[in-house]
Design a protein around this motif. Sequence first.
Motif, short mmCIF file in Angstrom:
data_model
loop_
_atom_site.label_atom_id
_atom_site.label_comp_id
_atom_site.label_asym_id
_atom_site.label_seq_id
_atom_site.Cartn_x
_atom_site.Cartn_y
_atom_site.Cartn_z
N GLN B 104 0.81 -1.22 0.00
CA GLN B 104 0.00 0.00 0.00
C GLN B 104 0.84 1.27 0.00
O GLN B 104 0.27 2.37 -0.08
N GLY B 105 2.16 1.16 0.13
CA GLY B 105 2.98 2.36 0.21
C GLY B 105 2.68 3.15 1.47
O GLY B 105 2.70 4.38 1.47
N ARG B 106 2.38 2.40 2.55
CA ARG B 106 1.96 3.06 3.79
C ARG B 106 2.90 2.71 4.92
O ARG B 106 3.27 1.54 5.10
N ARG B 107 3.28 3.74 5.69
CA ARG B 107 4.15 3.58 6.85
C ARG B 107 3.33 3.03 8.01
O ARG B 107 2.11 3.26 8.04
N PRO B 108 3.98 2.35 8.98
CA PRO B 108 3.19 1.83 10.11
C PRO B 108 2.38 2.92 10.82
O PRO B 108 1.30 2.64 11.34
N ASP B 109 2.83 4.17 10.82
CA ASP B 109 2.04 5.24 11.47
C ASP B 109 0.96 5.79 10.55
O ASP B 109 0.30 6.77 10.88
N GLY B 110 0.79 5.20 9.39
CA GLY B 110 -0.28 5.60 8.48
C GLY B 110 0.13 6.60 7.42
O GLY B 110 -0.62 6.85 6.48
N ALA B 111 1.34 7.19 7.54
CA ALA B 111 1.77 8.18 6.55
C ALA B 111 2.06 7.49 5.21
O ALA B 111 2.33 6.29 5.16
N HIS B 112 2.00 8.29 4.14
CA HIS B 112 2.25 7.75 2.79
C HIS B 112 3.73 7.85 2.46
O HIS B 112 4.36 8.87 2.72
N TYR B 113 4.23 6.81 1.80
CA TYR B 113 5.60 6.91 1.28
C TYR B 113 5.59 7.74 0.00
O TYR B 113 4.59 7.84 -0.70
N PHE B 114 6.75 8.32 -0.29
CA PHE B 114 6.95 8.95 -1.59
C PHE B 114 7.23 7.84 -2.60
O PHE B 114 7.89 6.85 -2.26
N PRO B 115 6.77 8.03 -3.83
CA PRO B 115 6.93 6.93 -4.81
C PRO B 115 8.37 6.74 -5.28
O PRO B 115 8.62 5.93 -6.17
N VAL B 116 9.33 7.46 -4.71
CA VAL B 116 10.73 7.14 -4.98
C VAL B 116 11.01 5.73 -4.44
O VAL B 116 11.87 5.02 -4.94
N PHE B 117 10.24 5.34 -3.43
CA PHE B 117 10.22 3.95 -2.97
C PHE B 117 9.24 3.21 -3.90
O PHE B 117 8.05 3.53 -3.91
N PRO B 118 9.71 2.28 -4.68
CA PRO B 118 8.84 1.73 -5.75
C PRO B 118 7.80 0.74 -5.24
O PRO B 118 7.68 -0.37 -5.75
N TYR B 119 7.01 1.17 -4.26
CA TYR B 119 5.90 0.34 -3.79
C TYR B 119 4.90 0.15 -4.93
O TYR B 119 4.12 -0.80 -4.93
N THR B 120 4.96 1.08 -5.90
CA THR B 120 4.10 1.00 -7.08
C THR B 120 4.34 -0.31 -7.84
O THR B 120 3.45 -0.81 -8.51
N SER B 121 5.57 -0.83 -7.75
CA SER B 121 5.90 -2.13 -8.35
C SER B 121 5.76 -3.25 -7.32
O SER B 121 5.18 -4.30 -7.60
N PHE B 122 6.31 -3.02 -6.12
CA PHE B 122 6.33 -4.07 -5.10
C PHE B 122 4.91 -4.49 -4.68
O PHE B 122 4.71 -5.58 -4.15
N THR B 123 3.92 -3.61 -4.93
CA THR B 123 2.54 -3.96 -4.60
C THR B 123 2.13 -5.27 -5.26
O THR B 123 1.25 -5.97 -4.78
N LYS B 124 2.82 -5.61 -6.37
CA LYS B 124 2.46 -6.82 -7.12
C LYS B 124 3.05 -8.10 -6.53
O LYS B 124 2.75 -9.19 -7.00
N MET B 125 3.91 -7.97 -5.52
CA MET B 125 4.51 -9.17 -4.92
C MET B 125 3.46 -9.99 -4.18
O MET B 125 2.48 -9.44 -3.67
N THR B 126 3.70 -11.29 -4.08
CA THR B 126 2.80 -12.14 -3.29
C THR B 126 3.07 -11.92 -1.81
O THR B 126 4.19 -11.51 -1.42
N ASP B 127 2.07 -12.20 -0.97
CA ASP B 127 2.27 -12.10 0.49
C ASP B 127 3.43 -12.98 0.94
O ASP B 127 4.22 -12.59 1.79
N ALA B 128 3.51 -14.19 0.37
CA ALA B 128 4.55 -15.14 0.78
C ALA B 128 5.94 -14.56 0.49
O ALA B 128 6.83 -14.63 1.34
N ASP B 129 6.11 -13.96 -0.68
CA ASP B 129 7.42 -13.37 -1.02
C ASP B 129 7.74 -12.21 -0.08
O ASP B 129 8.89 -12.02 0.32
N MET B 130 6.73 -11.41 0.27
CA MET B 130 6.97 -10.30 1.19
C MET B 130 7.41 -10.82 2.56
O MET B 130 8.35 -10.29 3.16
#
Lengths: 147, 305
Positions: B104-130
């Motif tokens: 989700q590109g979300r920090r544990p405190d609920g804040a949003h990450y900047f997309p320089v962190f490629p969560y936009t791609s990592f969102t596609k990973m499986t739960d098991a891989d994470m």
Amino acid sequence: MRSNLRLAAIALGLTFAATGVFAQAPEVAQRVDRMKAVGGAVGQIAPVIRNERPWDGAAVAQQAQTVATNLTAAKALFPAGSDANSRALPAIWERKAEFDGAMDRAVGVATNLAQLAAANNEAGFRAAFPQLGQACGACHTPFRRPQ
Amino acid sequence: MDATARDVHNRKMTRTPIVAAVAAFFVFAAGAAQAQDAKRGEYIFAAAGCAGCHTDTANNGQLLAGGRALKTPFGNFYGPNITAHPEAGIGKWSDADFIAALRQGRRPDGAHYFPVFPYTSFTKMTDADMRDLKAYIFSLPVSDRRNKPHDIGFPFNLRPLQFGWKLLFFTPGAFKPDPAKSAEVNRGAYLTQALGHCAECHTPRNQLGGLRTDMMYAGDLNHAGQGTKVPNITPHPTTGIGSWTPGVYEDLLATGLTQDGDSVGGDMGEVVANSTSKLTPQDRAAMIAYLRQLPPIDHRVRGGN
């Protein structure tokens, strides 16, 4: 008069800047030629490894030797600060020992490959060849400016 | 000792070792499973290239201790410490926290990450891989190196605005295989999209930093606003890499060697060293199969790609 002097001083300064700071050191073109010779030789060997061209031990040995010889020559063509108009990064001179070590390793890999090919040891050559790409990358990654 | 007491005693005598053995088995199994997860995670870690942005390699920084500067048109970001240090790193994160960061590109405190962190791609990973990736990261040495604040200008430094960015440019959710494609192409798509996050550099961005989805993998003329060029890796015959044989792709991904005898350096040199060279030949072949079936896009980034 005073403003003319000032202009002259500025012009002189700019000339110095142009020649002293931004001009390309003669070594730059020389090492570019050396590296082109390296790339040309590697580009001849790679299709053999990919089985797109037949194995010829003598020819491959000569190409690997071309790599070693030109890399050795290129290593001596990086005088301090010769990064103007060049893809060489200042990191070369900030970490010169690391740079020289990486160059030496690449020369060592190429020399070993030349010996394997000269002995017509095709299997050994194929097994050792990936080391060359890695050795090239070990210099290009930290020390060469991206295009 | 009467018969009943002896019976109880005997039962206790036999039961205790069984209980101990069962407990020992579970402890062992849990430990072995964790070790197994971390081992799988090491491969995911390489495939996803985490070391690159989270390690200050140029200054001999500790693995994942952060500090590397990442220049972008919006300012300089500094990769954070993601070692398992409880204060300076992510040591207090639960599996759910870790998954929320990647998915989700979300920090544990609920804040949003900047997309320089490629969560936009990592969102596609499986739960098991994470989960396996987290197990591996948590098995590494920790660092107490404090994070350096990002150096970005107003208004881009406002994290709440990232909510809007996500609405515009982010589609969360795990990778879904395309049933019309082969298992190999689907594996390659997963490796390229979810783990390798190749599109993050090889696709041009719009003014707000969103990927131009009509130009996927077509190269970038001014990467990260730094004037560097990232090649078109669609199979277009002249402006892309359509003339490459599978062997040329393999050479590049395995050792960094290019078709003309040069070798890649810079960011791609790091990708080869940290990532693609560590993949199995089968996984590289899957990536190649996926890249070779992409729609070719005519986009000249530089002469003689």
